[in-house]
Design a protein around this motif. Sequence first.
Motif, short mmCIF file in Angstrom:
data_model
loop_
_atom_site.label_atom_id
_atom_site.label_comp_id
_atom_site.label_asym_id
_atom_site.label_seq_id
_atom_site.Cartn_x
_atom_site.Cartn_y
_atom_site.Cartn_z
N MET B 439 31.69 -9.89 -18.63
CA MET B 439 31.30 -9.64 -19.96
C MET B 439 31.58 -8.21 -20.43
O MET B 439 32.09 -8.13 -21.50
N ALA B 440 31.66 -7.41 -19.23
CA ALA B 440 32.12 -6.00 -19.93
C ALA B 440 33.63 -5.98 -20.23
O ALA B 440 34.04 -5.45 -21.36
N LYS B 441 34.48 -6.93 -19.55
CA LYS B 441 35.80 -6.97 -19.99
C LYS B 441 36.05 -7.62 -21.44
O LYS B 441 36.77 -7.24 -22.02
N VAL B 442 35.20 -8.80 -21.55
CA VAL B 442 35.16 -9.46 -23.18
C VAL B 442 34.81 -8.30 -23.98
O VAL B 442 35.42 -8.43 -25.16
N LEU B 443 33.95 -7.46 -23.52
CA LEU B 443 33.38 -6.43 -24.69
C LEU B 443 34.28 -5.33 -24.70
O LEU B 443 33.96 -4.22 -25.39
N GLU B 444 35.29 -5.09 -23.90
CA GLU B 444 36.15 -4.23 -23.66
C GLU B 444 35.47 -2.69 -23.40
O GLU B 444 35.87 -1.62 -24.09
N ILE B 445 34.47 -2.60 -22.54
CA ILE B 445 33.78 -1.62 -22.14
C ILE B 445 33.98 -1.75 -20.62
O ILE B 445 34.07 -2.46 -20.00
N ASP B 446 33.49 -0.43 -19.93
CA ASP B 446 33.64 -0.40 -18.42
C ASP B 446 32.25 -0.70 -18.13
O ASP B 446 31.26 -0.45 -18.61
N LEU B 447 32.02 -0.64 -16.64
CA LEU B 447 30.67 -1.13 -16.03
C LEU B 447 29.82 0.17 -16.13
O LEU B 447 28.60 -0.09 -16.54
N ASP B 448 30.23 1.18 -15.95
CA ASP B 448 29.30 2.41 -16.34
C ASP B 448 28.48 2.44 -17.76
O ASP B 448 27.58 2.68 -17.78
N GLN B 449 29.53 1.95 -18.80
CA GLN B 449 29.00 2.01 -20.09
C GLN B 449 27.99 1.02 -20.42
O GLN B 449 26.89 1.29 -20.99
N ILE B 450 28.38 -0.14 -19.52
CA ILE B 450 27.32 -1.24 -19.77
C ILE B 450 26.02 -0.88 -19.38
O ILE B 450 25.12 -1.45 -19.89
N SER B 451 25.85 0.04 -18.47
CA SER B 451 24.46 0.10 -17.80
C SER B 451 23.61 0.81 -18.62
O SER B 451 22.48 0.90 -18.91
#
Lengths: 425, 572
Positions: B439-451
């Motif tokens: 989902m992070a890929k779909v949203l074009e953000i990285d994993l650290d950001q997602i948290s």
Amino acid sequence: MNNSTVEWFGRIATDRISKSPAFARHMLADVFRGFGVVSRLKKGPDLPGRGRLMYSCNEMMATSLLAKKDTVLVSIFTPCEVMHAMDLNLVFPEGLSCYMTASSCEKIFLDAAEANGVPESYCSFHKELIGIAQKGMLPKPACVVNTTMVCDANQLTFRWLAEYYGVPHFVLDVPQHYDERSEAYLTRQLRDMTAFLEEVTGRKLEKKKLAEVMACARRTLENYRTILALKAERYESLKMTAHMIDSFAFHVLLGKKEIEEDSQVLIRDLEKLPKKRQALRVLWVHVLPYWQRSMAEIFNYNDRVEVVACDMTFDHLDNEIDPRYPYESMARQILTDAYNGPADRRLNRALRYARDLNCDGILYFCHWGCKQTQGASVLAKQKFEKAGFPTLVIDGDACDPRNIQDGQMVTRVGAFIEQLEAERA
Amino acid sequence: MIGYVCKYAPVELLAGFGQEAVPVSSEADNFDCAQNCTHMNMCSHMKALIENVKGKNLRELVLVNCCDSTRRAYDVLKRDMDFIFLMDLPHVQNACSRQHLEDELLRLAEAYRDYSGRSFDYQRFADSFQFEPRHIEGKYIGVLGARVGDQLLAQLRSLVPCQVEDFCCNANRFLDDPPADPKDILTPAEKELPLEAQDTLALKKVLSWYAEELMAQIPCMRMADIQRRKVLVDDPNLLGIIYHTVKFCDFYGFEYEMLRGKTEIPMVKIETDCTLQSMGQLSTRIGGFVESLGMRKEKLMRKDGKYFAGIDSGSTTTNVAVIDRDGNIVDSATVRTGAKAQKGAEKAFAQLKKVNPKDIALVVATGYGRQNISFANDDVTEITCHARGAYQLNPKVRTIIDIGGQDNKAISLDENGNVKNFAMNDKCAAGTGRFLENMAKVLEIDLDQISEIGLHWEEDLNISSMCTVFAESEVVSLIADNKQIPDIVHGLNKSVAAKTMTLVRRARGTGAYMMTGGGARNRGVVGCVEDLVGEPVYVPEDPDLCGALGAALFARDGALGLGAEEADLREA
Ligand code: SF4
Ligand code: SF4
Ligand code: SF4
């Protein structure tokens, strides 16, 4: 109600259901009733006969939610003429699932069922139904009666319900093929069912009353044949829900005076329509996702494309009921049902009606978890296309919005309609 | 050779026609044929049957009207078979249904006679009744539920260090012996009849007896009345139950739930799709279960050295924890696992800064790759290791929620830190770390950001699809609707938390809760889990290290010559 109202209502109902199921039951019953009254009285886009049928079904659903004495929980294909003759209240929980989804409060039930271990791959009608019981929205019935016909879910859910409520359970074991021996086997069971109902409710079945109900059922089915014959030559502007309502009314409510009258009204309505088939005509196989906004936008009241009929309404029209032999008639009615026995029987029946109803194409709907429909999907496509009907097999869910890929469905249905248009031109 | 799958199939009747009926019970390599002739959501067992029939070119088949999937398998197979018969099996048990089954047996006999040109021979029929009563000595683990394939059963037997008995749907086939002479079944009065009439009557009565025998077997879940299934779990020698369900079969999931509420016998559920199983998850589940029954085999030897190491070889990362005799973590390392577990473990060891690997007395491995690390002295499943590690970190914890890369688990502990119950996600990736990564890929953000980003939501959005693929298209349409990224992420976090909670419920988890694994680093997910459990969740300083710590503690026990059960150094 329009969509945002439904969603708004769904949120409120969900909140009430989790706080006070008893209150929520009354609230939903009132809404179903109110909605039924409106569709009967108000002049809307639907034919008056449709409004009446909707009213009759809504009344029944409303009653389902209110605890009543001598209520029998039945599955959709259970022959209910005996219950009507004994004046028993019926709850038909598959319908209740539909109504809950239509009211946009399915999620709380589906979640409850899954949290309690109902398999994810289970038919969502039945999953929802188990959740409805677990959330206290289904009053305790006097007993449970179901057939083994059509699908496994019947078996599992109704056994579960009988156990959950701790009430007597009667199973009609339906043989797969139709011959004299099978008829005798099922007839005996139907008689036993009457004895069972008499014992559980303490009421007596009057033979005369049963014969009357059977005669009414016979006339009602005759009316339905007429309705389909009229529809074969006409375009009717209607919404997908109408077909689900038909399948409820002409199964569980079969033998009720109201339904006979409603069907007469519908005949008169249809007779008034011009003999013209302007829109593309689609035969729908299996349940319909009437709750799905995108599908409703395509199929409801559209003069470009019409769902002419759904195979859940003509599965049982091949047999003539003989009121003098009620049990034998009911047995034959079940044994010759298109949904009983091999897939070919159901597919051939659909094909025959596709021809009779002058359809342009067939949409075969694989409802989530419905193995009996899914399993025959490849056969269906081959058979229908060989007979000259363009066929779309599509996966979806008539109950649970979580199991669908809306965008893909819209594209595929759109392409199918374009294909039909091209063929017509 | 005529194939059959169900224990109610009248194998002996066919033997009477001189035909050998063989069970079709092996797994499938893939579902290529089934995919072409039916729907992928048919029960896997029937898809495997279709593969077997086509792959082995089986020409004759007797099926029983078991369920929707079987009926449809019959429909799609029937065109290409020399002989195929679908026998109607009653759902209820009484005199009428017995009569109905008798009629069906007769219908089959006639059909087979007409097809094969052979006739029925009573002696052959009677001789084929070769049933050895099941004889179980001592304690055993029972496999219950939907039928298991040959290879799965063999795998289970190799993973469990005691007797494994198969009690699955089709494994309880047992019939009494028929009369030596059919006429033995006649009453004295009937024996007065003319000879020919006697023969006919005797055969009819034998058929009726046979129908009754078939129905008298322990009922499977497809029968209306399942009371008699109780005998399957009513045995003091039954140590534990491995409950098997088949993907897209609904019957047995219901019984599993029912049993869970009723029996005290430890149970683990496995769901398979009737293909050759990847051993990974299966061995973790069964291994964890066996360990929780206290049946772990000790393989450790005494060794000298100051330190003890645990390696947690996961699908994404490999973690090493090194402890001293008092259980304090003195060193640790985390690396990406890469393609090989062994390489990953070597890399992680090389990264240790404070401890010289020579001073490590013993190494215990855990995680997916635990059996592929050559320098480990022993291996223990991540279930048991997580429990051990968590209890060391916080003895108040009763439920561990582990959100890993591919696996999610919930483990419930008793007050001594022993595993009481556990649940893992099935094959699907919904709710796992992989899900959020996609989902992070779909949203074009990285994993650290997602948290982080999910903490700053405003609109309470719902992602309703549980399936990764569907959820992705939902996210795409939310983006198209101009919804805010933090709100979407919050919706995703909620769905991960909800999915995880179903595992917690399955494991019957109670507070206090602890979260471990990569998911525990995601503050948004932790917050959503807290909302659902209604209390704060404890997250250890290094949530990835819990399994490795547990493994290290097992290494220490081993080195001190203590079995896992007696080791009470935990309080030390
Ligand atoms: S949709 Fe299929 S599985 Fe569900 S109730 Fe209807 S027939 Fe049964
Ligand atoms: S569930 Fe019952 S009917 Fe079905 S295959 Fe197993 S034993 Fe036979
Ligand atoms: S596994 Fe389940 S669905 Fe499949 S054949 Fe057996 S009983 Fe039927």
